[in-house]
Design a protein around this motif. Sequence first.
Motif, PDB file in Angstrom:
ATOM      1  N   SER A 266      36.871 -58.685  31.880  1.00 31.20           N
ATOM      2  CA  SER A 266      38.073 -59.294  32.441  1.00 31.20           C
ATOM      3  C   SER A 266      37.885 -60.790  32.629  1.00 31.20           C
ATOM      4  O   SER A 266      38.785 -61.591  32.330  1.00 31.20           O
ATOM      5  N   VAL A 267      36.712 -61.193  33.126  1.00 33.93           N
ATOM      6  CA  VAL A 267      36.427 -62.618  33.298  1.00 33.93           C
ATOM      7  C   VAL A 267      36.386 -63.317  31.941  1.00 33.93           C
ATOM      8  O   VAL A 267      36.923 -64.418  31.768  1.00 33.93           O
ATOM      9  N   TYR A 268      35.771 -62.679  30.964  1.00 28.74           N
ATOM     10  CA  TYR A 268      35.671 -63.228  29.601  1.00 28.74           C
ATOM     11  C   TYR A 268      37.053 -63.428  28.990  1.00 28.74           C
ATOM     12  O   TYR A 268      37.413 -64.535  28.551  1.00 28.74           O
ATOM     13  N   PHE A 269      37.851 -62.382  28.989  1.00 28.64           N
ATOM     14  CA  PHE A 269      39.171 -62.455  28.379  1.00 28.64           C
ATOM     15  C   PHE A 269      40.095 -63.366  29.188  1.00 28.64           C
ATOM     16  O   PHE A 269      40.814 -64.202  28.639  1.00 28.64           O
TER      17      PHE A 269
ATOM     18  N   TYR B  39      30.476 -63.020  40.109  1.00 27.24           N
ATOM     19  CA  TYR B  39      31.524 -63.547  39.243  1.00 27.24           C
ATOM     20  C   TYR B  39      31.101 -64.861  38.599  1.00 27.24           C
ATOM     21  O   TYR B  39      31.503 -65.163  37.464  1.00 27.24           O
ATOM     22  N   GLY B  40      30.261 -65.647  39.291  1.00 28.47           N
ATOM     23  CA  GLY B  40      29.753 -66.864  38.683  1.00 28.47           C
ATOM     24  C   GLY B  40      28.869 -66.573  37.487  1.00 28.47           C
ATOM     25  O   GLY B  40      28.969 -67.236  36.447  1.00 28.47           O
TER      26      GLY B  40
ATOM     27  N   TRP C 220      43.749 -59.245  37.918  1.00 25.15           N
ATOM     28  CA  TRP C 220      43.126 -58.369  36.918  1.00 25.15           C
ATOM     29  C   TRP C 220      41.618 -58.269  37.139  1.00 25.15           C
ATOM     30  O   TRP C 220      41.028 -57.199  37.053  1.00 25.15           O
ATOM     31  N   CYS C 221      40.993 -59.427  37.452  1.00 21.99           N
ATOM     32  CA  CYS C 221      39.536 -59.452  37.579  1.00 21.99           C
ATOM     33  C   CYS C 221      39.033 -58.872  38.895  1.00 21.99           C
ATOM     34  O   CYS C 221      37.897 -58.382  38.966  1.00 21.99           O
TER      35      CYS C 221
END
Length: 868
Positions: A556-559, A22-23, A600-601
């Motif tokens: 998901s992380v981007y948005f 995730y990082g 969500w992520c």
Amino acid sequence: MAFGSSEDVTAFKFLFLLAVVYGLMSALAYSVIHMAFVNPLGEDAPLDRFSEARTVQHVRMLSQEIDGRQEGRPGLKKAAQYIKGQLEAIKERASSDVRIDIEETTVSGSFNMLFLGFNIGLGYRNHTNILMRISSVDSKDTDPSVLVNGHFDSPLSSPGAGDCGSCVASMLEIARLIVDSGWAPYRPVIFLFNGAEELFMLGSHGFMKTHKWRDTIGAFINVEASGTGGPDLVCQSGPSSWPSSVYAEAAIYPMANSAAQDVFPIIPGDTDYRIFSEDYGNIPGLDIIFLLGGYFYHTSYDTVERLIPGSIQARGENLFSIIKTFTNSSKLRNTYQTNSSEVITSTFVDEQAVFFDYFSWFMIFYSRRVAKILHSIPIFFFLVMSFTHGRSHSWSAALWDFIKGFLLHAIGIILAIIIPVLFSILRLLFSSQTMNWFAHPFLAFMMYIPCAIIGLLIPRIIWRCFPLSQDVSIVKSSKEALSDEARFWGAFGFYAVLTLAYLVAGLSGGFVTFFVCASMIPAWISFCLSVKSFGQRSLRSTMFYILPLVPCLAYSVYFGGFLSQFLIEKMGMMGSLPPPYGHYVPDVIVAALIGVVTGWCTGPLMPICGHWLARSSIMQFLLHLSVFALALSSQFFPYTIAAPKRIVFQHTFHTEGSSQIMESTYDFSVTDSNSLPFLFKYSPEVAKELNITSEFSFESASLFKRNDWMAIFPVSFLFSNSLKLPAERDAVLKQYEFFPKLSVQNPSPNSEKEPRRVHLELYLGSLEEVWVAVLNITGPLSSWSFADNFLPGTETYGGGPQSYICRLSGPSDGNWTFWLEANSSEALRVDLAVLDQKLVHPAKRLKDLFPDWVDVIAYSSFMSSYIL
């Protein structure tokens, strides 16, 4: 912390691996959001390419060399002269196969508007618009054209580099590029540099009501800024799907998603898009806005140095490509090509499409008709799988297990929102200040992501032994396999239901959960295949489940990161709510949003990965991390120069006649939840100047009267309290010879049977930098001379009776004449507030005493009342 078993060690390794993944995805998202892949500010480009360096020079001239582009200040006229001069220079270089027309127009008018839920009458005069029309020499005056709109005025106290000097500069560079590249547009391109957007879209209204080119417009692009850069997001598109289709086809660095249009109406703001596409036209168009750098939006820190490198370059290349595609489109139409509204309707009006970009690399676009099919598939798949997996004799038991999995996943998502909210409230019970994450967004993620994951895992811990309805001996599968199956399809069903709910509600953001559903299927297939080789509870099988989900999780992380950053930046200007509960609201909102984003992520991982994470050692670690982050965050100050606190400082003069001061006061208010005592606690020099000591009682002094802030209606509805302190009167008498005054003209007797009409003249005195004059009219008003004699809806202002409010803007060197009509002999009351941007010397000195982390919007307000 002692580990209970080797499985705990493996679980921590797995948690560390997830954190690394995730990082990396967050780093990728951050680099995309800040446009690090585009040319930096220092680089130039050939004459046949869009140049950010040349564009920034325009921004520097408009925001730095010209002092103030607000209505009422000389800088606005200088900006218009500069823009027109640049356009004339471009025209001189044009080749013989290109026709260029340049016009400077002055617009006046009046109309009623519902703005942010408030009814307002707007009157304006002598606002300047600059227009440039570029076409081929063979084009006709009636050919359909593409309008590119941006405003060159700026808000109070702001240099306006981002909003919207960057927009105007980009338009100038694109106009130059069209000429210097040798491209003769297939259809005309019209650039509208409008001079009155910050005064509630007056410049665009004047163009749509009066200009000869208005009926030629077949499509438009509105360029705006709610910050100083980042991706130029398409926030609105319509009224058909054609504009978004053009954008998907043409954008080089696409940043658009239809979910933005679902939430835009609830954001406190508006743009010229509504004038062209909704209020005074049915023109297809795009609303393209800079969203990041919102800390500096409408502040004195909106300078050229704050522009995010690469943003203007990306926007310029996007715009040039989009303009080309619009002009070449066979769907470009205007009123000259159609003879009836039915033809226009059949040509343009179709349902909104679904579209989104993936890391600004490419666009995915499909029509609403296709969405109805695609977004219905997940729920159909969910129901079908319960039948096929339950075998013919136990399908009801399988369906019930799936529903249990659905409910457990839904409970986890809900807890992922509730627990961060509870942690945010808990922190504020022991802290005197809120919004510690405002200048340091990473604190919000540190505080709320671990506790949100705890919320996701709680159902897994409580129901560790999944309550199966199927008989293991009959189905001939292991309990672990049936449990994982039920949890997976339950989570899948949760996202399928959300997708269907979006569709039924008529919204266009269902792609978010549809993408999750579409990614979970290959992940499940991969997991099932790996189980045969590595086993049900193998870490390798879990990794085979995660790998197919990586593209979805990365998006998901981007948005989610973009949404979180945007909201955090905007919390400093969303307004303050009354204490004591208003103190908690910003932290609760941010905690809830990060809970949603975390769910969500990471939610799609929980059905399979939850086995590794739902351990007491992991939960203790996450809990300790959350408590540590909460304690750490309390040591950070909420504001910096890069994330200033906004305050409004109004020097108020209550006047009578044209030369008498009845009262002079300093009024202060804030636009976030850290209250006035917090402000003066950390602004000791200001507190000393105002004699605010430790014995000072804010409760008795801070008596909020909304009508004291009438000059900035309706922004004053963001305030919940204010501080009024006495101020000297002598200085204003030295600076101004006369004050604003309302007087009755040519009084004449009215028949008892006819409505009573009062003719009035508004004299603005010797004020030189009037931004706006506001009339609040109470009583039996039946008509007026504004807005074609139509009254707007009423407002209850300052706790008083129903009243009508009108804002007047335009040069202050002439008087306003108008009439009001009453349907009875009862008196009309008119409260007048005139906003002048000049400050007397003591107020200037007081403003300069505030620390650098405070951005002060300061002005003078002249208030008077009249009974007619």
